[in-house]
Scaffold this active site. Structure first.
Site, PDB file in Angstrom:
ATOM      1  N   HIS A 285       0.823  -1.124  -0.112  1.00  0.00           N
ATOM      2  CA  HIS A 285       0.061  -0.081   0.075  1.00  0.00           C
ATOM      3  C   HIS A 285       0.841   1.251  -0.026  1.00  0.00           C
ATOM      4  CE1 HIS A 285      -3.328   2.509   0.478  1.00  0.00           C
ATOM      5  NE2 HIS A 285      -3.748   2.264   1.806  1.00  0.00           N
ATOM      6  N   HIS A 324      -2.795  -1.941  -9.857  1.00  0.00           N
ATOM      7  CA  HIS A 324      -3.777  -1.213  -8.945  1.00  0.00           C
ATOM      8  C   HIS A 324      -5.000  -1.949  -8.931  1.00  0.00           C
ATOM      9  CE1 HIS A 324      -6.110   2.011  -6.997  1.00  0.00           C
ATOM     10  NE2 HIS A 324      -4.743   2.393  -6.706  1.00  0.00           N
ATOM     11  N   ASP A 380       2.743   5.430  -6.843  1.00  0.00           N
ATOM     12  CA  ASP A 380       4.301   5.082  -6.172  1.00  0.00           C
ATOM     13  C   ASP A 380       5.524   5.016  -7.099  1.00  0.00           C
ATOM     14  OD1 ASP A 380       1.899   3.474  -3.992  1.00  0.00           O
ATOM     15  OD2 ASP A 380       3.194   5.184  -3.272  1.00  0.00           O
TER      16      ASP A 380
END
Ligand code: SDX
Length: 466
Positions: A285, A324, A380
């Site tokens: 995460h 994702h 990210d």
């Protein structure tokens, strides 16, 4: 995500509907048929319970580990269209908010539902600016951590500790207490974050500077040394504020679901947000940005990319920063971050990892293994490269993610508490264990000699001369 709007359109755009929004199911065990109403593209889980094989049957449940296809709530805060790579907050596209808004204005939008007027924004910014200090006892609390404690562990503890300084926040129905908790959390999390960095560096804490805006003040608390006033490069401060906007909220992700789940017990918002910090800490995460930098360093050169991707395809590695649960297209946040990278590199050292990241993305998106699984860069993949350019160490990357996500967690916590369908979160299970066993005294127990747990530590050799 299914929305009221979309379902309404489907019903009127001549799509294949019978006029009644419902599901007819037949239980082949009994031949019985049932009509399940469809609302907002969903059927209610509890409507399955009527499907039984006998009067004393508990009835059917849905089974959905990790809630991959379960709407846990109704929310008006953030909407993601995963197929088209669209992200909107209260109906405003993320691209426009990044271009024209500020993090504190977006935080207001998330929490109160509308963009603030001038006076509302001034009051909001004033309140947050004047609540950035933490109680002095927190400093002693932080002194108890090892010098190398991970900053996310310190932030997790620090946010939980805040609940003990503001016991009135337990009045979760009191609008005043809610407002003050929102202001204090958004204002103090950056201070706790910066304190954790300074603790790791063995540097004295830097107190908040009320002359500075939100992102500037955070950079000052992180990096100020002996200068009278810390003045960050405005390009870097703007890039950080945009990163804060990009990380502010993201529907019912793992950490937001943790905040809602813990918050559903009626606990104060500080404790609920601490649960969000804990969930965000995980490498799948919020911890992915730190893992991406490590991955790029391990790849070391663009020449090593084909070999690395082979290892990913053999499931020996994960392509961190890719994939994702919702986006099955490019994460729009990753695209916006890339647009800001060049601005940041104008003001800082160029980071050679960018080459590796860009080539890695190119080769992965040319490879059917990734495109067939709809694996694209997520938020990210590039964010860590910017943080590194801002001289933020990898251990702090997830902490930087937690700072803005605090606004999203607070907004979601408030919405959950106002939800008329709110109940304590308590899922069911499919029981797979033993049943009805009789207790056996330990002397009569047989069983494998293997002792669980690590081998017992040998008693230390007696000290010489002892
Ligand atoms: C965030 O939910 C949110 O909104 C989160 C977030 C937010 O703002 O709150 O967007 C922030 O958490 C972004 C995600 C950061 N995490 C990472 O970058 C870690 C790497 N990504 C993966 O671990 C993964 O993609 C997840 C966890 C993000 C999503 O996992 P899913 O939805 O459970 O997908 P999956 O594991 O079912 O994968 C589907 C397939 C599988 O292949 P098969 O077994 O079907 O052959 O894709 C593969 C997976 O093996 N796969 C990957 C992969 N991600 C998925 N293979 C290699 N590398 C990856 N990164």
């Amino acid at each position: 995500m299914a929305t009221e709007q979309q379902t309404g359109d489907a019903a009127t755009d001549g799509g294949p509907t019978t006029g009644s929004e419902s599901l007819t199911v037949t239980d082949n065990r009994t031949g019985q048929s049932y009509e399940l109403p469809i609302t907002d593209g969903t059927v209610r889980g509890m409507d399955l319970r009527q499907i039984k094989v006998s009067e004393d049957d508990f009835g059917l449940m849905s089974y959905d580990p990790a809630f991959t296809n379960t709407a846990a709530c109704r929310s008006a805060i953030t909407d993601i269209d995963g197929e088209r790579g669209i992200l909107q907050h209260r109906g405003y596209p993320i691209e426009q908010l990044c271009e024209r808004s500020s993090f504190l204005e977006v935080a207001y939008l998330l929490i109160f539902g509308e963009l603030p007027t001038g006076p509302q924004l001034d009051r909001w910014v004033y309140d947050i600016t004047h609540h950035t200090f933490v109680h002095e006892d927190i400093k002693q609390f932080f002194e108890g951590f090892r010098y190398d404690a991970h900053p996310m562990g310190m932030l997790l503890a620090g946010v939980g500790a805040l609940s003990t300084f503001y016991p009135d926040a337990k009045q979760i129905g009191d609008p005043e207490e809610r407002y003050m908790a929102a202001v204090r959390l958004i204002a103090k999390v950056p201070t706790l974050a910066a304190f954790s960095y300074r603790h790791n560096m063995g540097l004295p804490y830097v107190y908040p500077d009320n002359d500075l805006a939100f992102a500037e003040n955070f950079l000052s608390m992180m990096f100020k040394k002996t200068e009278a006033k810390y003045n960050p490069d405005p390009r870097l401060a703007r890039a950080l504020d945009v990163l804060f906007i990009l990380h502010a909220d993201h529907e019912q992700n793992c950490s937001t679901s943790a905040v809602r789940g813990v918050g559903s017990s009626g606990v104060d918002p500080y404790s609920a947000v601490a649960a969000g910090v804990a969930a965000l800490y995980g490498p799948l995460h919020g911890g992915a940005n730190e893992a991406v930098l490590g991955m790029l360093r391990r790849i070391e050169s663009v020449d090593n990319i084909p070999g690395f991707l082979e290892r990913v395809k053999n499931r020996e590695e994960k392509l961190m920063g890719f994939g994702h649960r919702v986006y099955k297209n490019y994460d729009p946040r990753a695209r916006i971050i890339q647009q800001h990278m060049d601005e940041v590199f104008e003001a800082t050292e160029y980071n050679s990892l960018v080459e590796i990241a860009r080539e890695l993305e190119k080769q992965a998106l040319d490879d059917e293994y990734f495109t067939s699984r709809k694996l694209y860069p997520n938020v990210d993949f590039y964010s860590g490269i910017i943080y590194e350019a801002l001289e933020i160490p990898p251990g702090m990357f997830t902490v930087i993610f937690a700072i803005p996500r605090t606004a999203g967690w607070v907004a979601q916590w408030m919405e959950m508490n106002d939800d008329l369908e709110k109940k304590i979160s308590r899922p069911r299970q499919i029981y797979t264990g033993h049943r009805d066993r009789d207790y056996v005294p330990v002397v009569e127990r047989e069983g494998p000699e293997k002792i669980v747990g690590p081998p017992a530590r040998r008693p230390k050799r007696p000290r010489r001369g002892a």
